[in-house]
Design an enzyme around this catalytic site. Structure first.
Site, short mmCIF file in Angstrom:
data_model
loop_
_atom_site.label_atom_id
_atom_site.label_comp_id
_atom_site.label_asym_id
_atom_site.label_seq_id
_atom_site.Cartn_x
_atom_site.Cartn_y
_atom_site.Cartn_z
N ARG A 83 61.64 19.32 -2.24
CA ARG A 83 60.38 19.50 -2.96
C ARG A 83 60.67 19.32 -4.45
O ARG A 83 61.46 20.06 -5.03
CB ARG A 83 59.82 20.90 -2.71
CG ARG A 83 58.59 21.18 -3.53
CD ARG A 83 57.95 22.54 -3.27
NE ARG A 83 56.83 22.68 -4.18
CZ ARG A 83 56.62 23.73 -4.98
NH1 ARG A 83 57.41 24.78 -4.94
NH2 ARG A 83 55.60 23.75 -5.80
N HIS A 128 53.34 20.81 -11.64
CA HIS A 128 54.08 22.08 -11.69
C HIS A 128 54.15 22.51 -13.16
O HIS A 128 55.22 22.57 -13.76
CB HIS A 128 55.47 21.92 -11.05
CG HIS A 128 56.12 23.21 -10.64
ND1 HIS A 128 56.60 23.44 -9.36
CD2 HIS A 128 56.41 24.32 -11.34
CE1 HIS A 128 57.16 24.64 -9.30
NE2 HIS A 128 57.06 25.20 -10.48
N GLU A 173 51.30 27.01 -7.67
CA GLU A 173 51.01 28.39 -8.08
C GLU A 173 49.94 28.55 -9.14
O GLU A 173 50.22 29.03 -10.24
CB GLU A 173 52.28 29.08 -8.59
CG GLU A 173 53.27 29.40 -7.52
CD GLU A 173 54.38 30.35 -8.00
OE1 GLU A 173 54.33 30.84 -9.14
OE2 GLU A 173 55.31 30.58 -7.21
N ASN A 313 54.50 30.11 -1.56
CA ASN A 313 55.59 30.61 -2.40
C ASN A 313 55.63 32.11 -2.22
O ASN A 313 54.63 32.80 -2.45
CB ASN A 313 55.36 30.26 -3.87
CG ASN A 313 55.46 28.77 -4.15
OD1 ASN A 313 55.63 27.97 -3.23
ND2 ASN A 313 55.35 28.40 -5.40
N TYR A 315 58.24 35.62 -2.73
CA TYR A 315 59.52 36.15 -3.22
C TYR A 315 59.74 37.62 -2.97
O TYR A 315 60.85 38.05 -2.70
CB TYR A 315 59.63 35.95 -4.74
CG TYR A 315 59.84 34.52 -5.20
CD1 TYR A 315 58.77 33.67 -5.42
CD2 TYR A 315 61.12 34.04 -5.42
CE1 TYR A 315 58.97 32.37 -5.86
CE2 TYR A 315 61.33 32.74 -5.86
CZ TYR A 315 60.25 31.91 -6.08
OH TYR A 315 60.45 30.62 -6.51
N GLU A 382 58.53 27.92 -1.62
CA GLU A 382 59.47 28.59 -2.53
C GLU A 382 59.82 29.95 -1.97
O GLU A 382 58.94 30.69 -1.49
CB GLU A 382 58.88 28.82 -3.93
CG GLU A 382 58.87 27.60 -4.80
CD GLU A 382 58.39 27.88 -6.22
OE1 GLU A 382 58.61 28.99 -6.74
OE2 GLU A 382 57.78 26.96 -6.79
C1 PNW Z 1 57.62 30.51 -9.52
N1 PNW Z 1 56.16 36.55 -11.43
O1 PNW Z 1 57.18 31.17 -10.65
C2 PNW Z 1 57.57 29.06 -9.95
O2 PNW Z 1 56.81 28.24 -9.10
C3 PNW Z 1 58.90 28.48 -10.25
O3 PNW Z 1 58.75 27.38 -11.12
C4 PNW Z 1 59.80 29.56 -10.80
O4 PNW Z 1 61.01 29.05 -11.32
C5 PNW Z 1 60.06 30.51 -9.65
O5 PNW Z 1 58.85 31.02 -9.13
C6 PNW Z 1 60.96 31.66 -10.01
O6 PNW Z 1 60.38 32.45 -10.99
C7 PNW Z 1 56.98 32.53 -10.75
O7 PNW Z 1 56.38 37.03 -12.56
C8 PNW Z 1 57.20 33.10 -11.99
O8 PNW Z 1 55.69 37.27 -10.50
C9 PNW Z 1 56.93 34.42 -12.20
C10 PNW Z 1 56.43 35.19 -11.17
C11 PNW Z 1 56.21 34.63 -9.94
C12 PNW Z 1 56.49 33.30 -9.72
#
Ligand code: PNW
Length: 474
Positions: A83, A128, A173, A313, A315, A382
């Site tokens: 990706r 992006h 996002e 995405n 996390y 992601e």
């Molecule tokens: C995503 N938060 O961003 C992005 O799609 C990527 O480009 C980035 O590098 C990756 O996650 C890791 O951070 C985020 O603060 C940035 O919750 C911040 C947040 C979530 C996603």
């Protein structure tokens, strides 16, 4: 027959694609090379004080020059999907279709050819976060006409690359852009328009996504046969207690985060909880209208059902505790949300303050998205862990093992159609306003060397074995 030896471990489906992800501004460098125009991230990062250590993406991983090495690493790891994103101002320097930058077109055609020759499927994000600066000056994601500009850009990309690309994601996002770009202002374009910017930004993103999908559907689908998915970040929220206030706070957290963007695309309008809540608070604040824009009936028709797969995405997770409304004197997302969110103390912490280890969260989110939006196919676009960049990155191995096990359970136990997984990230890269201080790569990049030397981490070696075995290995 007799089952010999140990019970066979759960397997990912035969055609499941393991891969990795990255994004143009975070890896390419070449910020002004060969006719590329300025993006709002060039401008933001060049503004002193916006980024840790005043780092920039001017060179980043130098993938503009080293893409063949990137592809060789993907191949060496046995990964089958990559990706990446196209930099809008590298193709259209001002964001408008009057001038196409041939060097930019060549770069992506070469990258795609390199991938296909290595048997790796390109999954291409059109946007992006690196909005052409010219369009940022026209109002960026607050101006509904950006959807039209985006449509023209998307059409050009489908024309240029659509013979080779079968998986598209128009936007990355919107949730993060709208909160951090237009509510708090800590990411580009850096506008702290508390309580207002986020909703206008969401509105314009939904229209832009739908426009790209319709253009593909009407003009390209029959000859190119690809898929255009919707991407957004969905984290998981647990109510901190079983009382009804906290359970309602959980609903708000899911609906203002994931739902604000996904519900219009899948169900044709904002989530009802969001409509009611923002209307209620706006009225108390003295507005004669809601801070949340209203979709016309025509727009509802136009946006509804504009996704061929869900690009998720995911996390981390949070615990939420409801807060009571106290004042109505200044609009803000925070007060619209009305909850406190914390991490469970038992979850391990990453190098990013917002990212903690809760593997079951991804299975919860996959079930939530599947039930609520019925997206058909899901790609985890992601998922990853940040640390300080150590080569023996056992924290990342623990994270990926836990999250991938839960993805596998979602597939096998919950019958959810997850078809691919691209970990964030292939390489350490420019982590937005955190600069190069937080590392997400399964591959290390030496940012002190002009060669930007790439070295596999323990997690890459582990992931390679997972991709080969199609099961979770130790
Ligand atoms: C995503 N938060 O961003 C992005 O799609 C990527 O480009 C980035 O590098 C990756 O996650 C890791 O951070 C985020 O603060 C940035 O919750 C911040 C947040 C979530 C996603």
């Amino acid at each position: 027959g007799v089952i010999v030896g140990c019970l066979s471990a759960k397997q990912f489906p035969e055609n499941f694609l393991f891969g990795a992800a990255g994004a143009s501004y975070q890896i390419e460098g070449g910020w002004d090379a060969d006719g590329k125009g300025l993006s709002m991230w060039d401008v933001f990062a060049h503004t002193p004080g916006k980024i840790k250590n005043n780092d920039t993406g001017d060179v980043a991983c130098d993938s503009y020059n080293k893409y063949k090495e990137d592809v060789a690493i993907l191949k060496q790891l046995g990964l089958k999907v990559y990706r990446f994103s196209i930099s809008w101002p590298r193709i259209l320097p001002k964001g408008i279709p009057t001038e196409i930058n041939q060097a930019g077109v060549d770069y992506y055609r070469n990258l795609i050819k390199e991938l296909k020759d290595a048997g790796i499927e390109p999954l291409v994000t059109l946007y992006h976060w690196d909005l052409p600066q010219h369009l940022a000056e026209l109002g960026g994601w607050l101006n509904p006409r950006i959807a039209d500009y985006f449509g023209d850009y998307a059409r050009i990309c489908f024309e240029l690359f659509g013979d080779q690309v079968k998986y598209w994601l128009p936007l990355n996002e919107p949730g993060t852009t709208c909160v951090h770009g237009y509510e708090t202002g800590d990411l580009a374009p850096g506008l702290p328009l508390s309580g207002e910017g986020i909703y206008q930004c969401a509105y314009v993103h939904v229209l832009a996504h739908a426009k790209a999908w319709h253009i593909y559907n009407d003009e390209f689908r029959s000859k190119q046969g690809g898929k255009v998915g919707f991407n957004n970040v969905c984290f998981w929220f647990y109510p901190k207690s079983n009382n009804s206030e906290d359970i309602e706070a959980q609903t708000r957290a899911m609906e203002f985060g994931c739902g604000l963007y996904a519900n219009p695309i899948y169900n044709g309008d904002w989530p009802q909880v969001v409509i009611d809540r923002v209307a209620y608070r706006s009225k108390k604040e003295g507005y004669s209208f809601s801070r949340l824009p209203t979709f016309t009936e025509e727009e509802k028709q136009y946006i509804n059902g504009t996704s061929d797969y869900y690009g998720l995405n995911m996390y981390t997770s949070y615990l939420v505790e409801a807060l009571a409304d106290e004042s109505f004197d200044s609009p803000s997302l925070e007060q619209d949300l009305a909850y406190n969110s914390t991490a469970d103390p038992s979850w391990a912490h990453s190098a990013s303050e917002w990212l903690n280890l809760d593997p079951p969260g991804i299975r919860n989110v996959l079930n939530y998205v599947n039930e609520k939006y019925n997206p058909g196919e899901i790609v985890v676009t992601e998922n990853g862990w940040s640390d300080n960049g150590e080569l023996d990155d056992q924290g990342r191995v623990t994270y990926l093992k836990g999250y991938l096990s839960n993805v596998l359970d979602a597939i096998v136990e919950d019958s959810i159609n997850v078809i691919a997984y691209t970990t964030w990230s292939l390489m350490d890269n420019f982590e937005w306003n955190q600069g190069y201080t937080q590392k997400f790569g399964i591959v290390q990049v030496d940012f002190d060397s002009p060669n930007r030397t790439r070295t596999l981490k323990s997690s890459a070696e582990w992931y390679k074995r997972v991709a080969a075995a199609k099961e979770i290995v130790d």
